[in-house]
Design a protein around this motif. Sequence first.
Motif, PDB file in Angstrom:
ATOM      1  N   HIS A   1       1.102  -1.009   0.356  1.00 40.78           N
ATOM      2  CA  HIS A   1      -0.151   0.747  -0.165  1.00 40.78           C
ATOM      3  C   HIS A   1       1.055   1.205  -0.329  1.00 40.78           C
ATOM      4  O   HIS A   1       1.548   1.133   1.016  1.00 40.78           O
ATOM      5  CB  HIS A   1      -1.103  -0.632   1.367  1.00 40.78           C
TER       6      HIS A   1
ATOM      7  N   ASP B   1     -11.123  -2.788  -5.480  1.00 37.78           N
ATOM      8  CA  ASP B   1     -11.192  -2.374  -4.404  1.00 37.78           C
ATOM      9  C   ASP B   1     -12.342  -1.637  -3.635  1.00 37.78           C
ATOM     10  O   ASP B   1     -12.303  -1.002  -4.822  1.00 37.78           O
ATOM     11  CB  ASP B   1      -9.688  -2.852  -3.054  1.00 37.78           C
ATOM     12  N   VAL B   2     -13.153  -2.388  -2.870  1.00 36.13           N
ATOM     13  CA  VAL B   2     -13.825  -0.840  -2.203  1.00 36.13           C
ATOM     14  C   VAL B   2     -14.840  -0.627  -3.853  1.00 36.13           C
ATOM     15  O   VAL B   2     -15.387   0.254  -4.351  1.00 36.13           O
ATOM     16  CB  VAL B   2     -13.514   0.256  -1.365  1.00 36.13           C
TER      17      VAL B   2
ATOM     18  N   ARG C   1     -13.980  -8.274  -5.533  1.00 41.86           N
ATOM     19  CA  ARG C   1     -14.078  -6.558  -5.229  1.00 41.86           C
ATOM     20  C   ARG C   1     -14.890  -6.130  -6.074  1.00 41.86           C
ATOM     21  O   ARG C   1     -14.692  -4.820  -5.946  1.00 41.86           O
ATOM     22  CB  ARG C   1     -13.319  -6.005  -4.284  1.00 41.86           C
TER      23      ARG C   1
ATOM     24  N   GLU D   1     -10.587 -10.312   4.993  1.00 41.19           N
ATOM     25  CA  GLU D   1      -9.573  -9.208   4.884  1.00 41.19           C
ATOM     26  C   GLU D   1      -9.763  -8.777   6.902  1.00 41.19           C
ATOM     27  O   GLU D   1     -10.615  -9.005   7.741  1.00 41.19           O
ATOM     28  CB  GLU D   1     -10.172  -7.781   4.566  1.00 41.19           C
TER      29      GLU D   1
ATOM     30  N   TYR E   1      -3.909  -3.535  -7.507  1.00 40.99           N
ATOM     31  CA  TYR E   1      -5.106  -3.395  -7.211  1.00 40.99           C
ATOM     32  C   TYR E   1      -5.339  -2.161  -7.398  1.00 40.99           C
ATOM     33  O   TYR E   1      -4.962  -0.642  -8.203  1.00 40.99           O
ATOM     34  CB  TYR E   1      -4.213  -3.052  -5.664  1.00 40.99           C
TER      35      TYR E   1
ATOM     36  N   GLU F   1      -4.508   5.132   5.302  1.00 43.80           N
ATOM     37  CA  GLU F   1      -4.721   5.807   3.733  1.00 43.80           C
ATOM     38  C   GLU F   1      -5.921   5.912   4.144  1.00 43.80           C
ATOM     39  O   GLU F   1      -6.601   6.569   2.952  1.00 43.80           O
ATOM     40  CB  GLU F   1      -4.410   4.129   2.395  1.00 43.80           C
ATOM     41  N   TRP F   2      -6.397   6.184   4.663  1.00 45.08           N
ATOM     42  CA  TRP F   2      -7.942   6.295   5.032  1.00 45.08           C
ATOM     43  C   TRP F   2      -8.305   7.746   5.096  1.00 45.08           C
ATOM     44  O   TRP F   2      -9.530   7.999   5.610  1.00 45.08           O
ATOM     45  CB  TRP F   2      -9.017   6.181   5.305  1.00 45.08           C
TER      46      TRP F   2
ATOM     47  N   HIS G   1      -5.134   4.299  -5.096  1.00 45.17           N
ATOM     48  CA  HIS G   1      -5.839   3.677  -4.301  1.00 45.17           C
ATOM     49  C   HIS G   1      -7.008   5.161  -3.905  1.00 45.17           C
ATOM     50  O   HIS G   1      -7.545   5.643  -4.717  1.00 45.17           O
ATOM     51  CB  HIS G   1      -4.774   4.365  -2.997  1.00 45.17           C
ATOM     52  N   HIS G   2      -8.147   5.329  -3.158  1.00 44.60           N
ATOM     53  CA  HIS G   2      -9.530   5.706  -3.309  1.00 44.60           C
ATOM     54  C   HIS G   2      -8.968   6.824  -3.208  1.00 44.60           C
ATOM     55  O   HIS G   2      -9.571   7.774  -3.246  1.00 44.60           O
ATOM     56  CB  HIS G   2     -10.254   5.255  -1.666  1.00 44.60           C
TER      57      HIS G   2
HETATM   58  C1  GLC Z   1     -10.223  -2.168   2.676  1.00 40.22           C
HETATM   59  C2  GLC Z   1      -9.707  -0.911   2.764  1.00 40.22           C
HETATM   60  C3  GLC Z   1      -8.644  -1.061   1.889  1.00 40.22           C
HETATM   61  C4  GLC Z   1      -7.659  -1.165   2.201  1.00 40.22           C
HETATM   62  C5  GLC Z   1      -7.787  -3.118   1.620  1.00 40.22           C
HETATM   63  C6  GLC Z   1      -7.404  -3.677   1.349  1.00 40.22           C
HETATM   64  O1  GLC Z   1     -10.943  -2.246   1.706  1.00 40.22           O
HETATM   65  O2  GLC Z   1     -10.792   0.306   2.787  1.00 40.22           O
HETATM   66  O3  GLC Z   1      -7.721   1.009   1.994  1.00 40.22           O
HETATM   67  O4  GLC Z   1      -7.218  -1.041   0.089  1.00 40.22           O
HETATM   68  O5  GLC Z   1      -9.320  -2.951   2.430  1.00 40.22           O
HETATM   69  O6  GLC Z   1      -7.727  -4.924   1.206  1.00 40.22           O
END
Ligand code: GLC
Length: 431
Positions: free
Chosen positions: A34, A184-185, A216, A227, A136, A45-46, A93-94
């Motif tokens: 990450h 992801d997400v 995902r 996770e 990712y 990371e959030w 990432h987000h």
């Molecule tokens: C969750 C978190 C994200 C991270 C991910 C890794 O979705 O929100 O920040 O990258 O897990 O699996």
Amino acid sequence: MKTLALPDYEAAIAATRDERMRWWREARFGMFVHFGLYAQLGRNEWAMACENIPPQEYEKLADTFAPKEGCCREWAALAKKAGMKYMVLTTRHHEGFSLWDSKVNPYNSVNYGPHRDIVKEFVEACRENDLKIGFYSSLMDWHHPDGGICAYDNAARRRFLDYIQALNTELLTQYGKIDILWYDVPEPLQSWEGWDSLNRNQAMRALQPHIIINDRSRLPEDFGTPEEHINPSERDWEACMTFNGVSWGYLDSKQAAAYSYTPQRIVAMLNTCCERGGNLLLNIGPMPDGSVPQEAIAPLEAVGQWLAVNGEAVYGKLEKTYGNQNQANGVSRPSTKGNTVYMWNKIWHPVNGDMALGGFLNAPRSIRFMDGTPIDFEKKGDRILLHGLPEANPDPILGIPLLKLEFDEQPQYRFASYFPQLNRGLERPVI
Ligand code: GLC
């Protein structure tokens, strides 16, 4: 390109899954990385979302983002040394910042900060270390103007889906063979139809026919992603774990060390994955300059040393085994390869050189340490009694010695022979 309807698509990818996933199932152990602008904050990371940092303020991090030359090689060298077989990098990432030379997303590491294509460097480092490559790719995006309203406005949704498809198309066409697409997400859209995942994933597979896709994008695809916990399932699964249970992104090493895994905990997680047919994707959150966080180095190197001796119990095709009937004593769990059972002894506890392994109904033809040293044993009822064991822990690396039990036929277990009600496979208790 005409896309398949969902049932036909799922049948088609199921038909090629064994071939596509053979390397992945046998690899067992990978490194998650990450890395992004958030590393400079060191507060998870959030941080942008949790601290309600205004986008214009957050964007300033792009100018100060300064990963050092060679940081990807540092990550890959450690992954190799740790016995990991593949890597997955957060390409975006987000926060919405792309770590590659994107023509679709100008908010990227070539236009800002290091003015380098980090994804390109990552791919090269993986290939230099013979590691398979995973990208990712976050569906959620806090930077793109349509990243939020796409769930309320069809025009915005179409624009955003085109953007996501274009980003992933760049990733899967600019860097050679890519092995894993790790979504992801899938927020804020709540369905695979909303995300248009059926069409997009078919397009991605057309670009990289051997690629493996996780679950995902609101479609099951090739593997599940428990996770921060190891939750086995019948399907292919990969437990993704932070190194500290606190953050995927960088945390101050002095403070993070207090929460970080020991090599013994990492091997214990690997043991469960091996016993129950899954993979472990263990994360590092590199420092702002891209350095590997200090607290991850020694444990991962020690795990690699242990795997150099015990890897045959980890890598390759293992049998999925479940539940207590495989627990030959209270502190050892197996991994099973054909008719060979490896008992992973988290605690070494012989009494006057003797130790019992319960639950076995048939006797092995031999029991050895991993260096081939034979162990004296006898079958007594539903137990195997081992004799002449050293009092000192035989594993000088981590104190987790393995016993290799070789059977002429499939090992048969029965847990708790004197409490048959506890045995799996019998009729369910009626009270
Ligand atoms: C969750 C978190 C994200 C991270 C991910 C890794 O979705 O929100 O920040 O990258 O897990 O699996």
